[in-house]
Every structure is written in C-alpha cells, then in structure tokens.
Design a protein around this motif. Structure first.
Motif, PDB file in Angstrom:
ATOM      1  N   LEU A  23       0.833  -1.202   0.000  1.00  9.61           N
ATOM      2  CA  LEU A  23       0.000   0.000   0.000  1.00  9.61           C
ATOM      3  C   LEU A  23       0.867   1.251   0.000  1.00  9.61           C
ATOM      4  CD1 LEU A  23      -2.666  -1.052   2.654  1.00  9.61           C
ATOM      5  CD2 LEU A  23      -2.829  -1.160   0.169  1.00  9.61           C
ATOM      6  N   GLN A  24       0.352   2.306  -0.611  1.00 10.97           N
ATOM      7  CA  GLN A  24       1.018   3.605  -0.604  1.00 10.97           C
ATOM      8  C   GLN A  24       0.499   4.417   0.581  1.00 10.97           C
ATOM      9  OE1 GLN A  24       3.452   4.454  -2.841  1.00 10.97           O
ATOM     10  NE2 GLN A  24       3.222   2.344  -3.535  1.00 10.97           N
ATOM     11  N   GLU A  25       1.289   5.389   1.018  1.00  9.45           N
ATOM     12  CA  GLU A  25       0.867   6.286   2.096  1.00  9.45           C
ATOM     13  C   GLU A  25      -0.323   7.127   1.629  1.00  9.45           C
ATOM     14  OE1 GLU A  25       2.052   6.525   5.190  1.00  9.45           O
ATOM     15  OE2 GLU A  25       3.707   5.119   4.943  1.00  9.45           O
ATOM     16  N   ASP A  26      -1.112   7.630   2.578  1.00  9.76           N
ATOM     17  CA  ASP A  26      -2.240   8.501   2.252  1.00  9.76           C
ATOM     18  C   ASP A  26      -1.758   9.724   1.474  1.00  9.76           C
ATOM     19  OD1 ASP A  26      -3.661   6.724   3.790  1.00  9.76           O
ATOM     20  OD2 ASP A  26      -4.162   8.175   5.368  1.00  9.76           O
ATOM     21  N   VAL A  27      -2.609  10.229   0.590  1.00  5.94           N
ATOM     22  CA  VAL A  27      -2.349  11.457  -0.142  1.00  5.94           C
ATOM     23  C   VAL A  27      -3.336  12.496   0.382  1.00  5.94           C
ATOM     24  CG1 VAL A  27      -2.422  12.573  -2.400  1.00  5.94           C
ATOM     25  CG2 VAL A  27      -1.530  10.241  -2.192  1.00  5.94           C
ATOM     26  N   VAL A  28      -2.810  13.668   0.771  1.00  7.04           N
ATOM     27  CA  VAL A  28      -3.650  14.742   1.296  1.00  7.04           C
ATOM     28  C   VAL A  28      -3.593  15.909   0.323  1.00  7.04           C
ATOM     29  CG1 VAL A  28      -4.055  16.340   3.208  1.00  7.04           C
ATOM     30  CG2 VAL A  28      -3.229  14.022   3.668  1.00  7.04           C
ATOM     31  N   ILE A  29      -4.769  16.340  -0.156  1.00  5.76           N
ATOM     32  CA  ILE A  29      -4.881  17.448  -1.089  1.00  5.76           C
ATOM     33  C   ILE A  29      -5.561  18.606  -0.365  1.00  5.76           C
ATOM     34  CG2 ILE A  29      -5.840  18.210  -3.294  1.00  5.76           C
ATOM     35  CD1 ILE A  29      -5.936  15.106  -3.968  1.00  5.76           C
ATOM     36  N   ASN A  30      -4.855  19.741  -0.320  1.00  3.64           N
ATOM     37  CA  ASN A  30      -5.397  20.947   0.305  1.00  3.64           C
ATOM     38  C   ASN A  30      -5.719  21.941  -0.796  1.00  3.64           C
ATOM     39  OD1 ASN A  30      -4.905  20.592   3.340  1.00  3.64           O
ATOM     40  ND2 ASN A  30      -2.943  20.046   2.448  1.00  3.64           N
ATOM     41  N   SER A  31      -6.978  22.325  -0.909  1.00  6.80           N
ATOM     42  CA  SER A  31      -7.398  23.263  -1.940  1.00  6.80           C
ATOM     43  C   SER A  31      -7.664  24.622  -1.310  1.00  6.80           C
ATOM     44  CB  SER A  31      -8.653  22.742  -2.643  1.00  6.80           C
ATOM     45  OG  SER A  31      -9.085  23.642  -3.618  1.00  6.80           O
ATOM     46  N   PHE A  32      -6.765  25.571  -1.596  1.00  5.14           N
ATOM     47  CA  PHE A  32      -6.902  26.947  -1.131  1.00  5.14           C
ATOM     48  C   PHE A  32      -7.379  27.801  -2.301  1.00  5.14           C
ATOM     49  CE2 PHE A  32      -3.462  24.965   1.295  1.00  5.14           C
ATOM     50  CZ  PHE A  32      -3.855  25.216   2.602  1.00  5.14           C
ATOM     51  N   ALA A  33      -7.718  29.045  -2.066  1.00  2.00           N
ATOM     52  CA  ALA A  33      -8.156  29.936  -3.143  1.00  2.00           C
ATOM     53  C   ALA A  33      -7.048  30.172  -4.151  1.00  2.00           C
ATOM     54  CB  ALA A  33      -8.632  31.262  -2.558  1.00  2.00           C
ATOM     55  N   GLU A  34      -5.792  30.273  -3.674  1.00  2.00           N
ATOM     56  CA  GLU A  34      -4.687  30.647  -4.559  1.00  2.00           C
ATOM     57  C   GLU A  34      -3.833  29.486  -5.055  1.00  2.00           C
ATOM     58  OE1 GLU A  34      -3.297  30.496  -0.406  1.00  2.00           O
ATOM     59  OE2 GLU A  34      -4.988  31.496  -1.335  1.00  2.00           O
ATOM     60  N   CYS A  35      -3.942  28.301  -4.430  1.00  2.00           N
ATOM     61  CA  CYS A  35      -3.131  27.159  -4.857  1.00  2.00           C
ATOM     62  C   CYS A  35      -3.713  25.857  -4.308  1.00  2.00           C
ATOM     63  CB  CYS A  35      -1.681  27.307  -4.404  1.00  2.00           C
ATOM     64  SG  CYS A  35      -1.450  27.174  -2.618  1.00  2.00           S
ATOM     65  N   ILE A  36      -3.169  24.757  -4.801  1.00  2.00           N
ATOM     66  CA  ILE A  36      -3.544  23.430  -4.346  1.00  2.00           C
ATOM     67  C   ILE A  36      -2.257  22.740  -3.942  1.00  2.00           C
ATOM     68  CG2 ILE A  36      -4.471  21.175  -5.039  1.00  2.00           C
ATOM     69  CD1 ILE A  36      -5.476  24.312  -6.888  1.00  2.00           C
ATOM     70  N   LYS A  50       5.772  17.584  -0.512  1.00  2.00           N
ATOM     71  CA  LYS A  50       4.688  18.488  -0.899  1.00  2.00           C
ATOM     72  C   LYS A  50       4.906  19.012  -2.311  1.00  2.00           C
ATOM     73  CE  LYS A  50       3.002  21.693   1.910  1.00  2.00           C
ATOM     74  NZ  LYS A  50       2.848  22.968   2.651  1.00  2.00           N
ATOM     75  N   ILE A  51       3.825  19.030  -3.085  1.00  2.00           N
ATOM     76  CA  ILE A  51       3.805  19.629  -4.416  1.00  2.00           C
ATOM     77  C   ILE A  51       2.743  20.725  -4.382  1.00  2.00           C
ATOM     78  CG2 ILE A  51       3.226  19.244  -6.840  1.00  2.00           C
ATOM     79  CD1 ILE A  51       4.134  16.339  -6.439  1.00  2.00           C
ATOM     80  N   THR A  52       3.065  21.892  -4.963  1.00  2.00           N
ATOM     81  CA  THR A  52       2.117  22.999  -5.024  1.00  2.00           C
ATOM     82  C   THR A  52       1.756  23.254  -6.476  1.00  2.00           C
ATOM     83  OG1 THR A  52       3.086  23.989  -3.043  1.00  2.00           O
ATOM     84  CG2 THR A  52       1.712  25.410  -4.413  1.00  2.00           C
ATOM     85  N   LEU A  53       0.453  23.297  -6.765  1.00  2.00           N
ATOM     86  CA  LEU A  53      -0.058  23.555  -8.106  1.00  2.00           C
ATOM     87  C   LEU A  53      -0.891  24.832  -8.106  1.00  2.00           C
ATOM     88  CD1 LEU A  53      -1.478  19.998  -8.922  1.00  2.00           C
ATOM     89  CD2 LEU A  53       0.719  20.919  -9.628  1.00  2.00           C
ATOM     90  N   SER A  54      -0.864  25.543  -9.223  1.00  2.00           N
ATOM     91  CA  SER A  54      -1.784  26.661  -9.393  1.00  2.00           C
ATOM     92  C   SER A  54      -3.145  26.079  -9.784  1.00  2.00           C
ATOM     93  CB  SER A  54      -1.286  27.606 -10.493  1.00  2.00           C
ATOM     94  OG  SER A  54      -1.385  26.971 -11.756  1.00  2.00           O
ATOM     95  N   PRO A  55      -4.215  26.845  -9.644  1.00  2.00           N
ATOM     96  CA  PRO A  55      -5.523  26.348 -10.093  1.00  2.00           C
ATOM     97  C   PRO A  55      -5.508  25.958 -11.576  1.00  2.00           C
ATOM     98  CG  PRO A  55      -5.835  28.243  -8.680  1.00  2.00           C
ATOM     99  CD  PRO A  55      -4.346  28.125  -8.937  1.00  2.00           C
ATOM    100  N   GLU A  56      -4.737  26.678 -12.384  1.00  2.00           N
ATOM    101  CA  GLU A  56      -4.658  26.366 -13.816  1.00  2.00           C
ATOM    102  C   GLU A  56      -3.947  25.034 -14.051  1.00  2.00           C
ATOM    103  OE1 GLU A  56      -5.458  30.495 -13.109  1.00  2.00           O
ATOM    104  OE2 GLU A  56      -3.741  29.326 -12.429  1.00  2.00           O
ATOM    105  N   GLN A  57      -2.901  24.757 -13.282  1.00  2.00           N
ATOM    106  CA  GLN A  57      -2.207  23.478 -13.414  1.00  2.00           C
ATOM    107  C   GLN A  57      -3.127  22.324 -13.013  1.00  2.00           C
ATOM    108  OE1 GLN A  57       1.215  24.620 -10.972  1.00  2.00           O
ATOM    109  NE2 GLN A  57       2.534  24.034 -12.693  1.00  2.00           N
TER     110      GLN A  57
END
Length: 81
Positions: A23-36, A50-57
């Motif tokens: 099994l892989q470790e849990d993945v946690v996605i945090n969705s903020f107004a300016e980034c994910i 941690k990886i940070t994506l823009s809303p467009e990405q």
C-alpha cells in the motif's frame, strides 16, 4: 476510500490506498483559493513531500487524465471571465 473536510481556509481531501499490498501512504490534497497542495509521507526519508499547483495546473491535470498522448493548451470559453 477518500474523505472530504471543509476547513476555515481550505478544502482537504484525503485519499487512502485500498489496493492490494504494498500500500502507498495517504495522499492529502489541500485546496486553497490561490493554490492546491498535494502531500504524501515518504517513509524512506521520513519526511512529508509536498507539491504545489496553481488552479490552472490542476485544471490541466484533470483534463490530461482523459486525453490521448500529445501536447495541448486548454482555452477558456469566450463567455468565461
């Protein structure tokens, strides 16, 4: 399995691996107004990665999951600001 929680400044989605072992470790996605942000614990380094994506990405990633091999540019609908 996954969970969704709405916090003060973000929506938090946690993905739990229920596939056959290993099994892989849990993945946690945090969705903020300016980034994910996407976080996963790395047991080899004993660190949270941690990886940070823009809303467009994130939009492009979601579209790419259903596309064949190639290079694409998504265009906004003319009626969308």
């Amino acid at each position: 399995m996954f969970s969704i929680e709405h916090e003060f400044d973000a929506t938090v989605i946690t993905l739990v691996d229920e596939a056959p072992a290993p099994l892989q470790e849990d993945v946690v996605i945090n969705s903020f107004a300016e980034c994910i942000t996407i976080e996963q614990f790395d047991a080899r380094t004993n660190q949270m990665m941690k990886i940070t994506l823009s809303p467009e990405q994130l939009r492009d990633l979601a579209a790419a999951l259903d596309m064949p091999e190639g290079v694409y540019r998504l265009r906004r609908n003319a009626s969308t600001p």
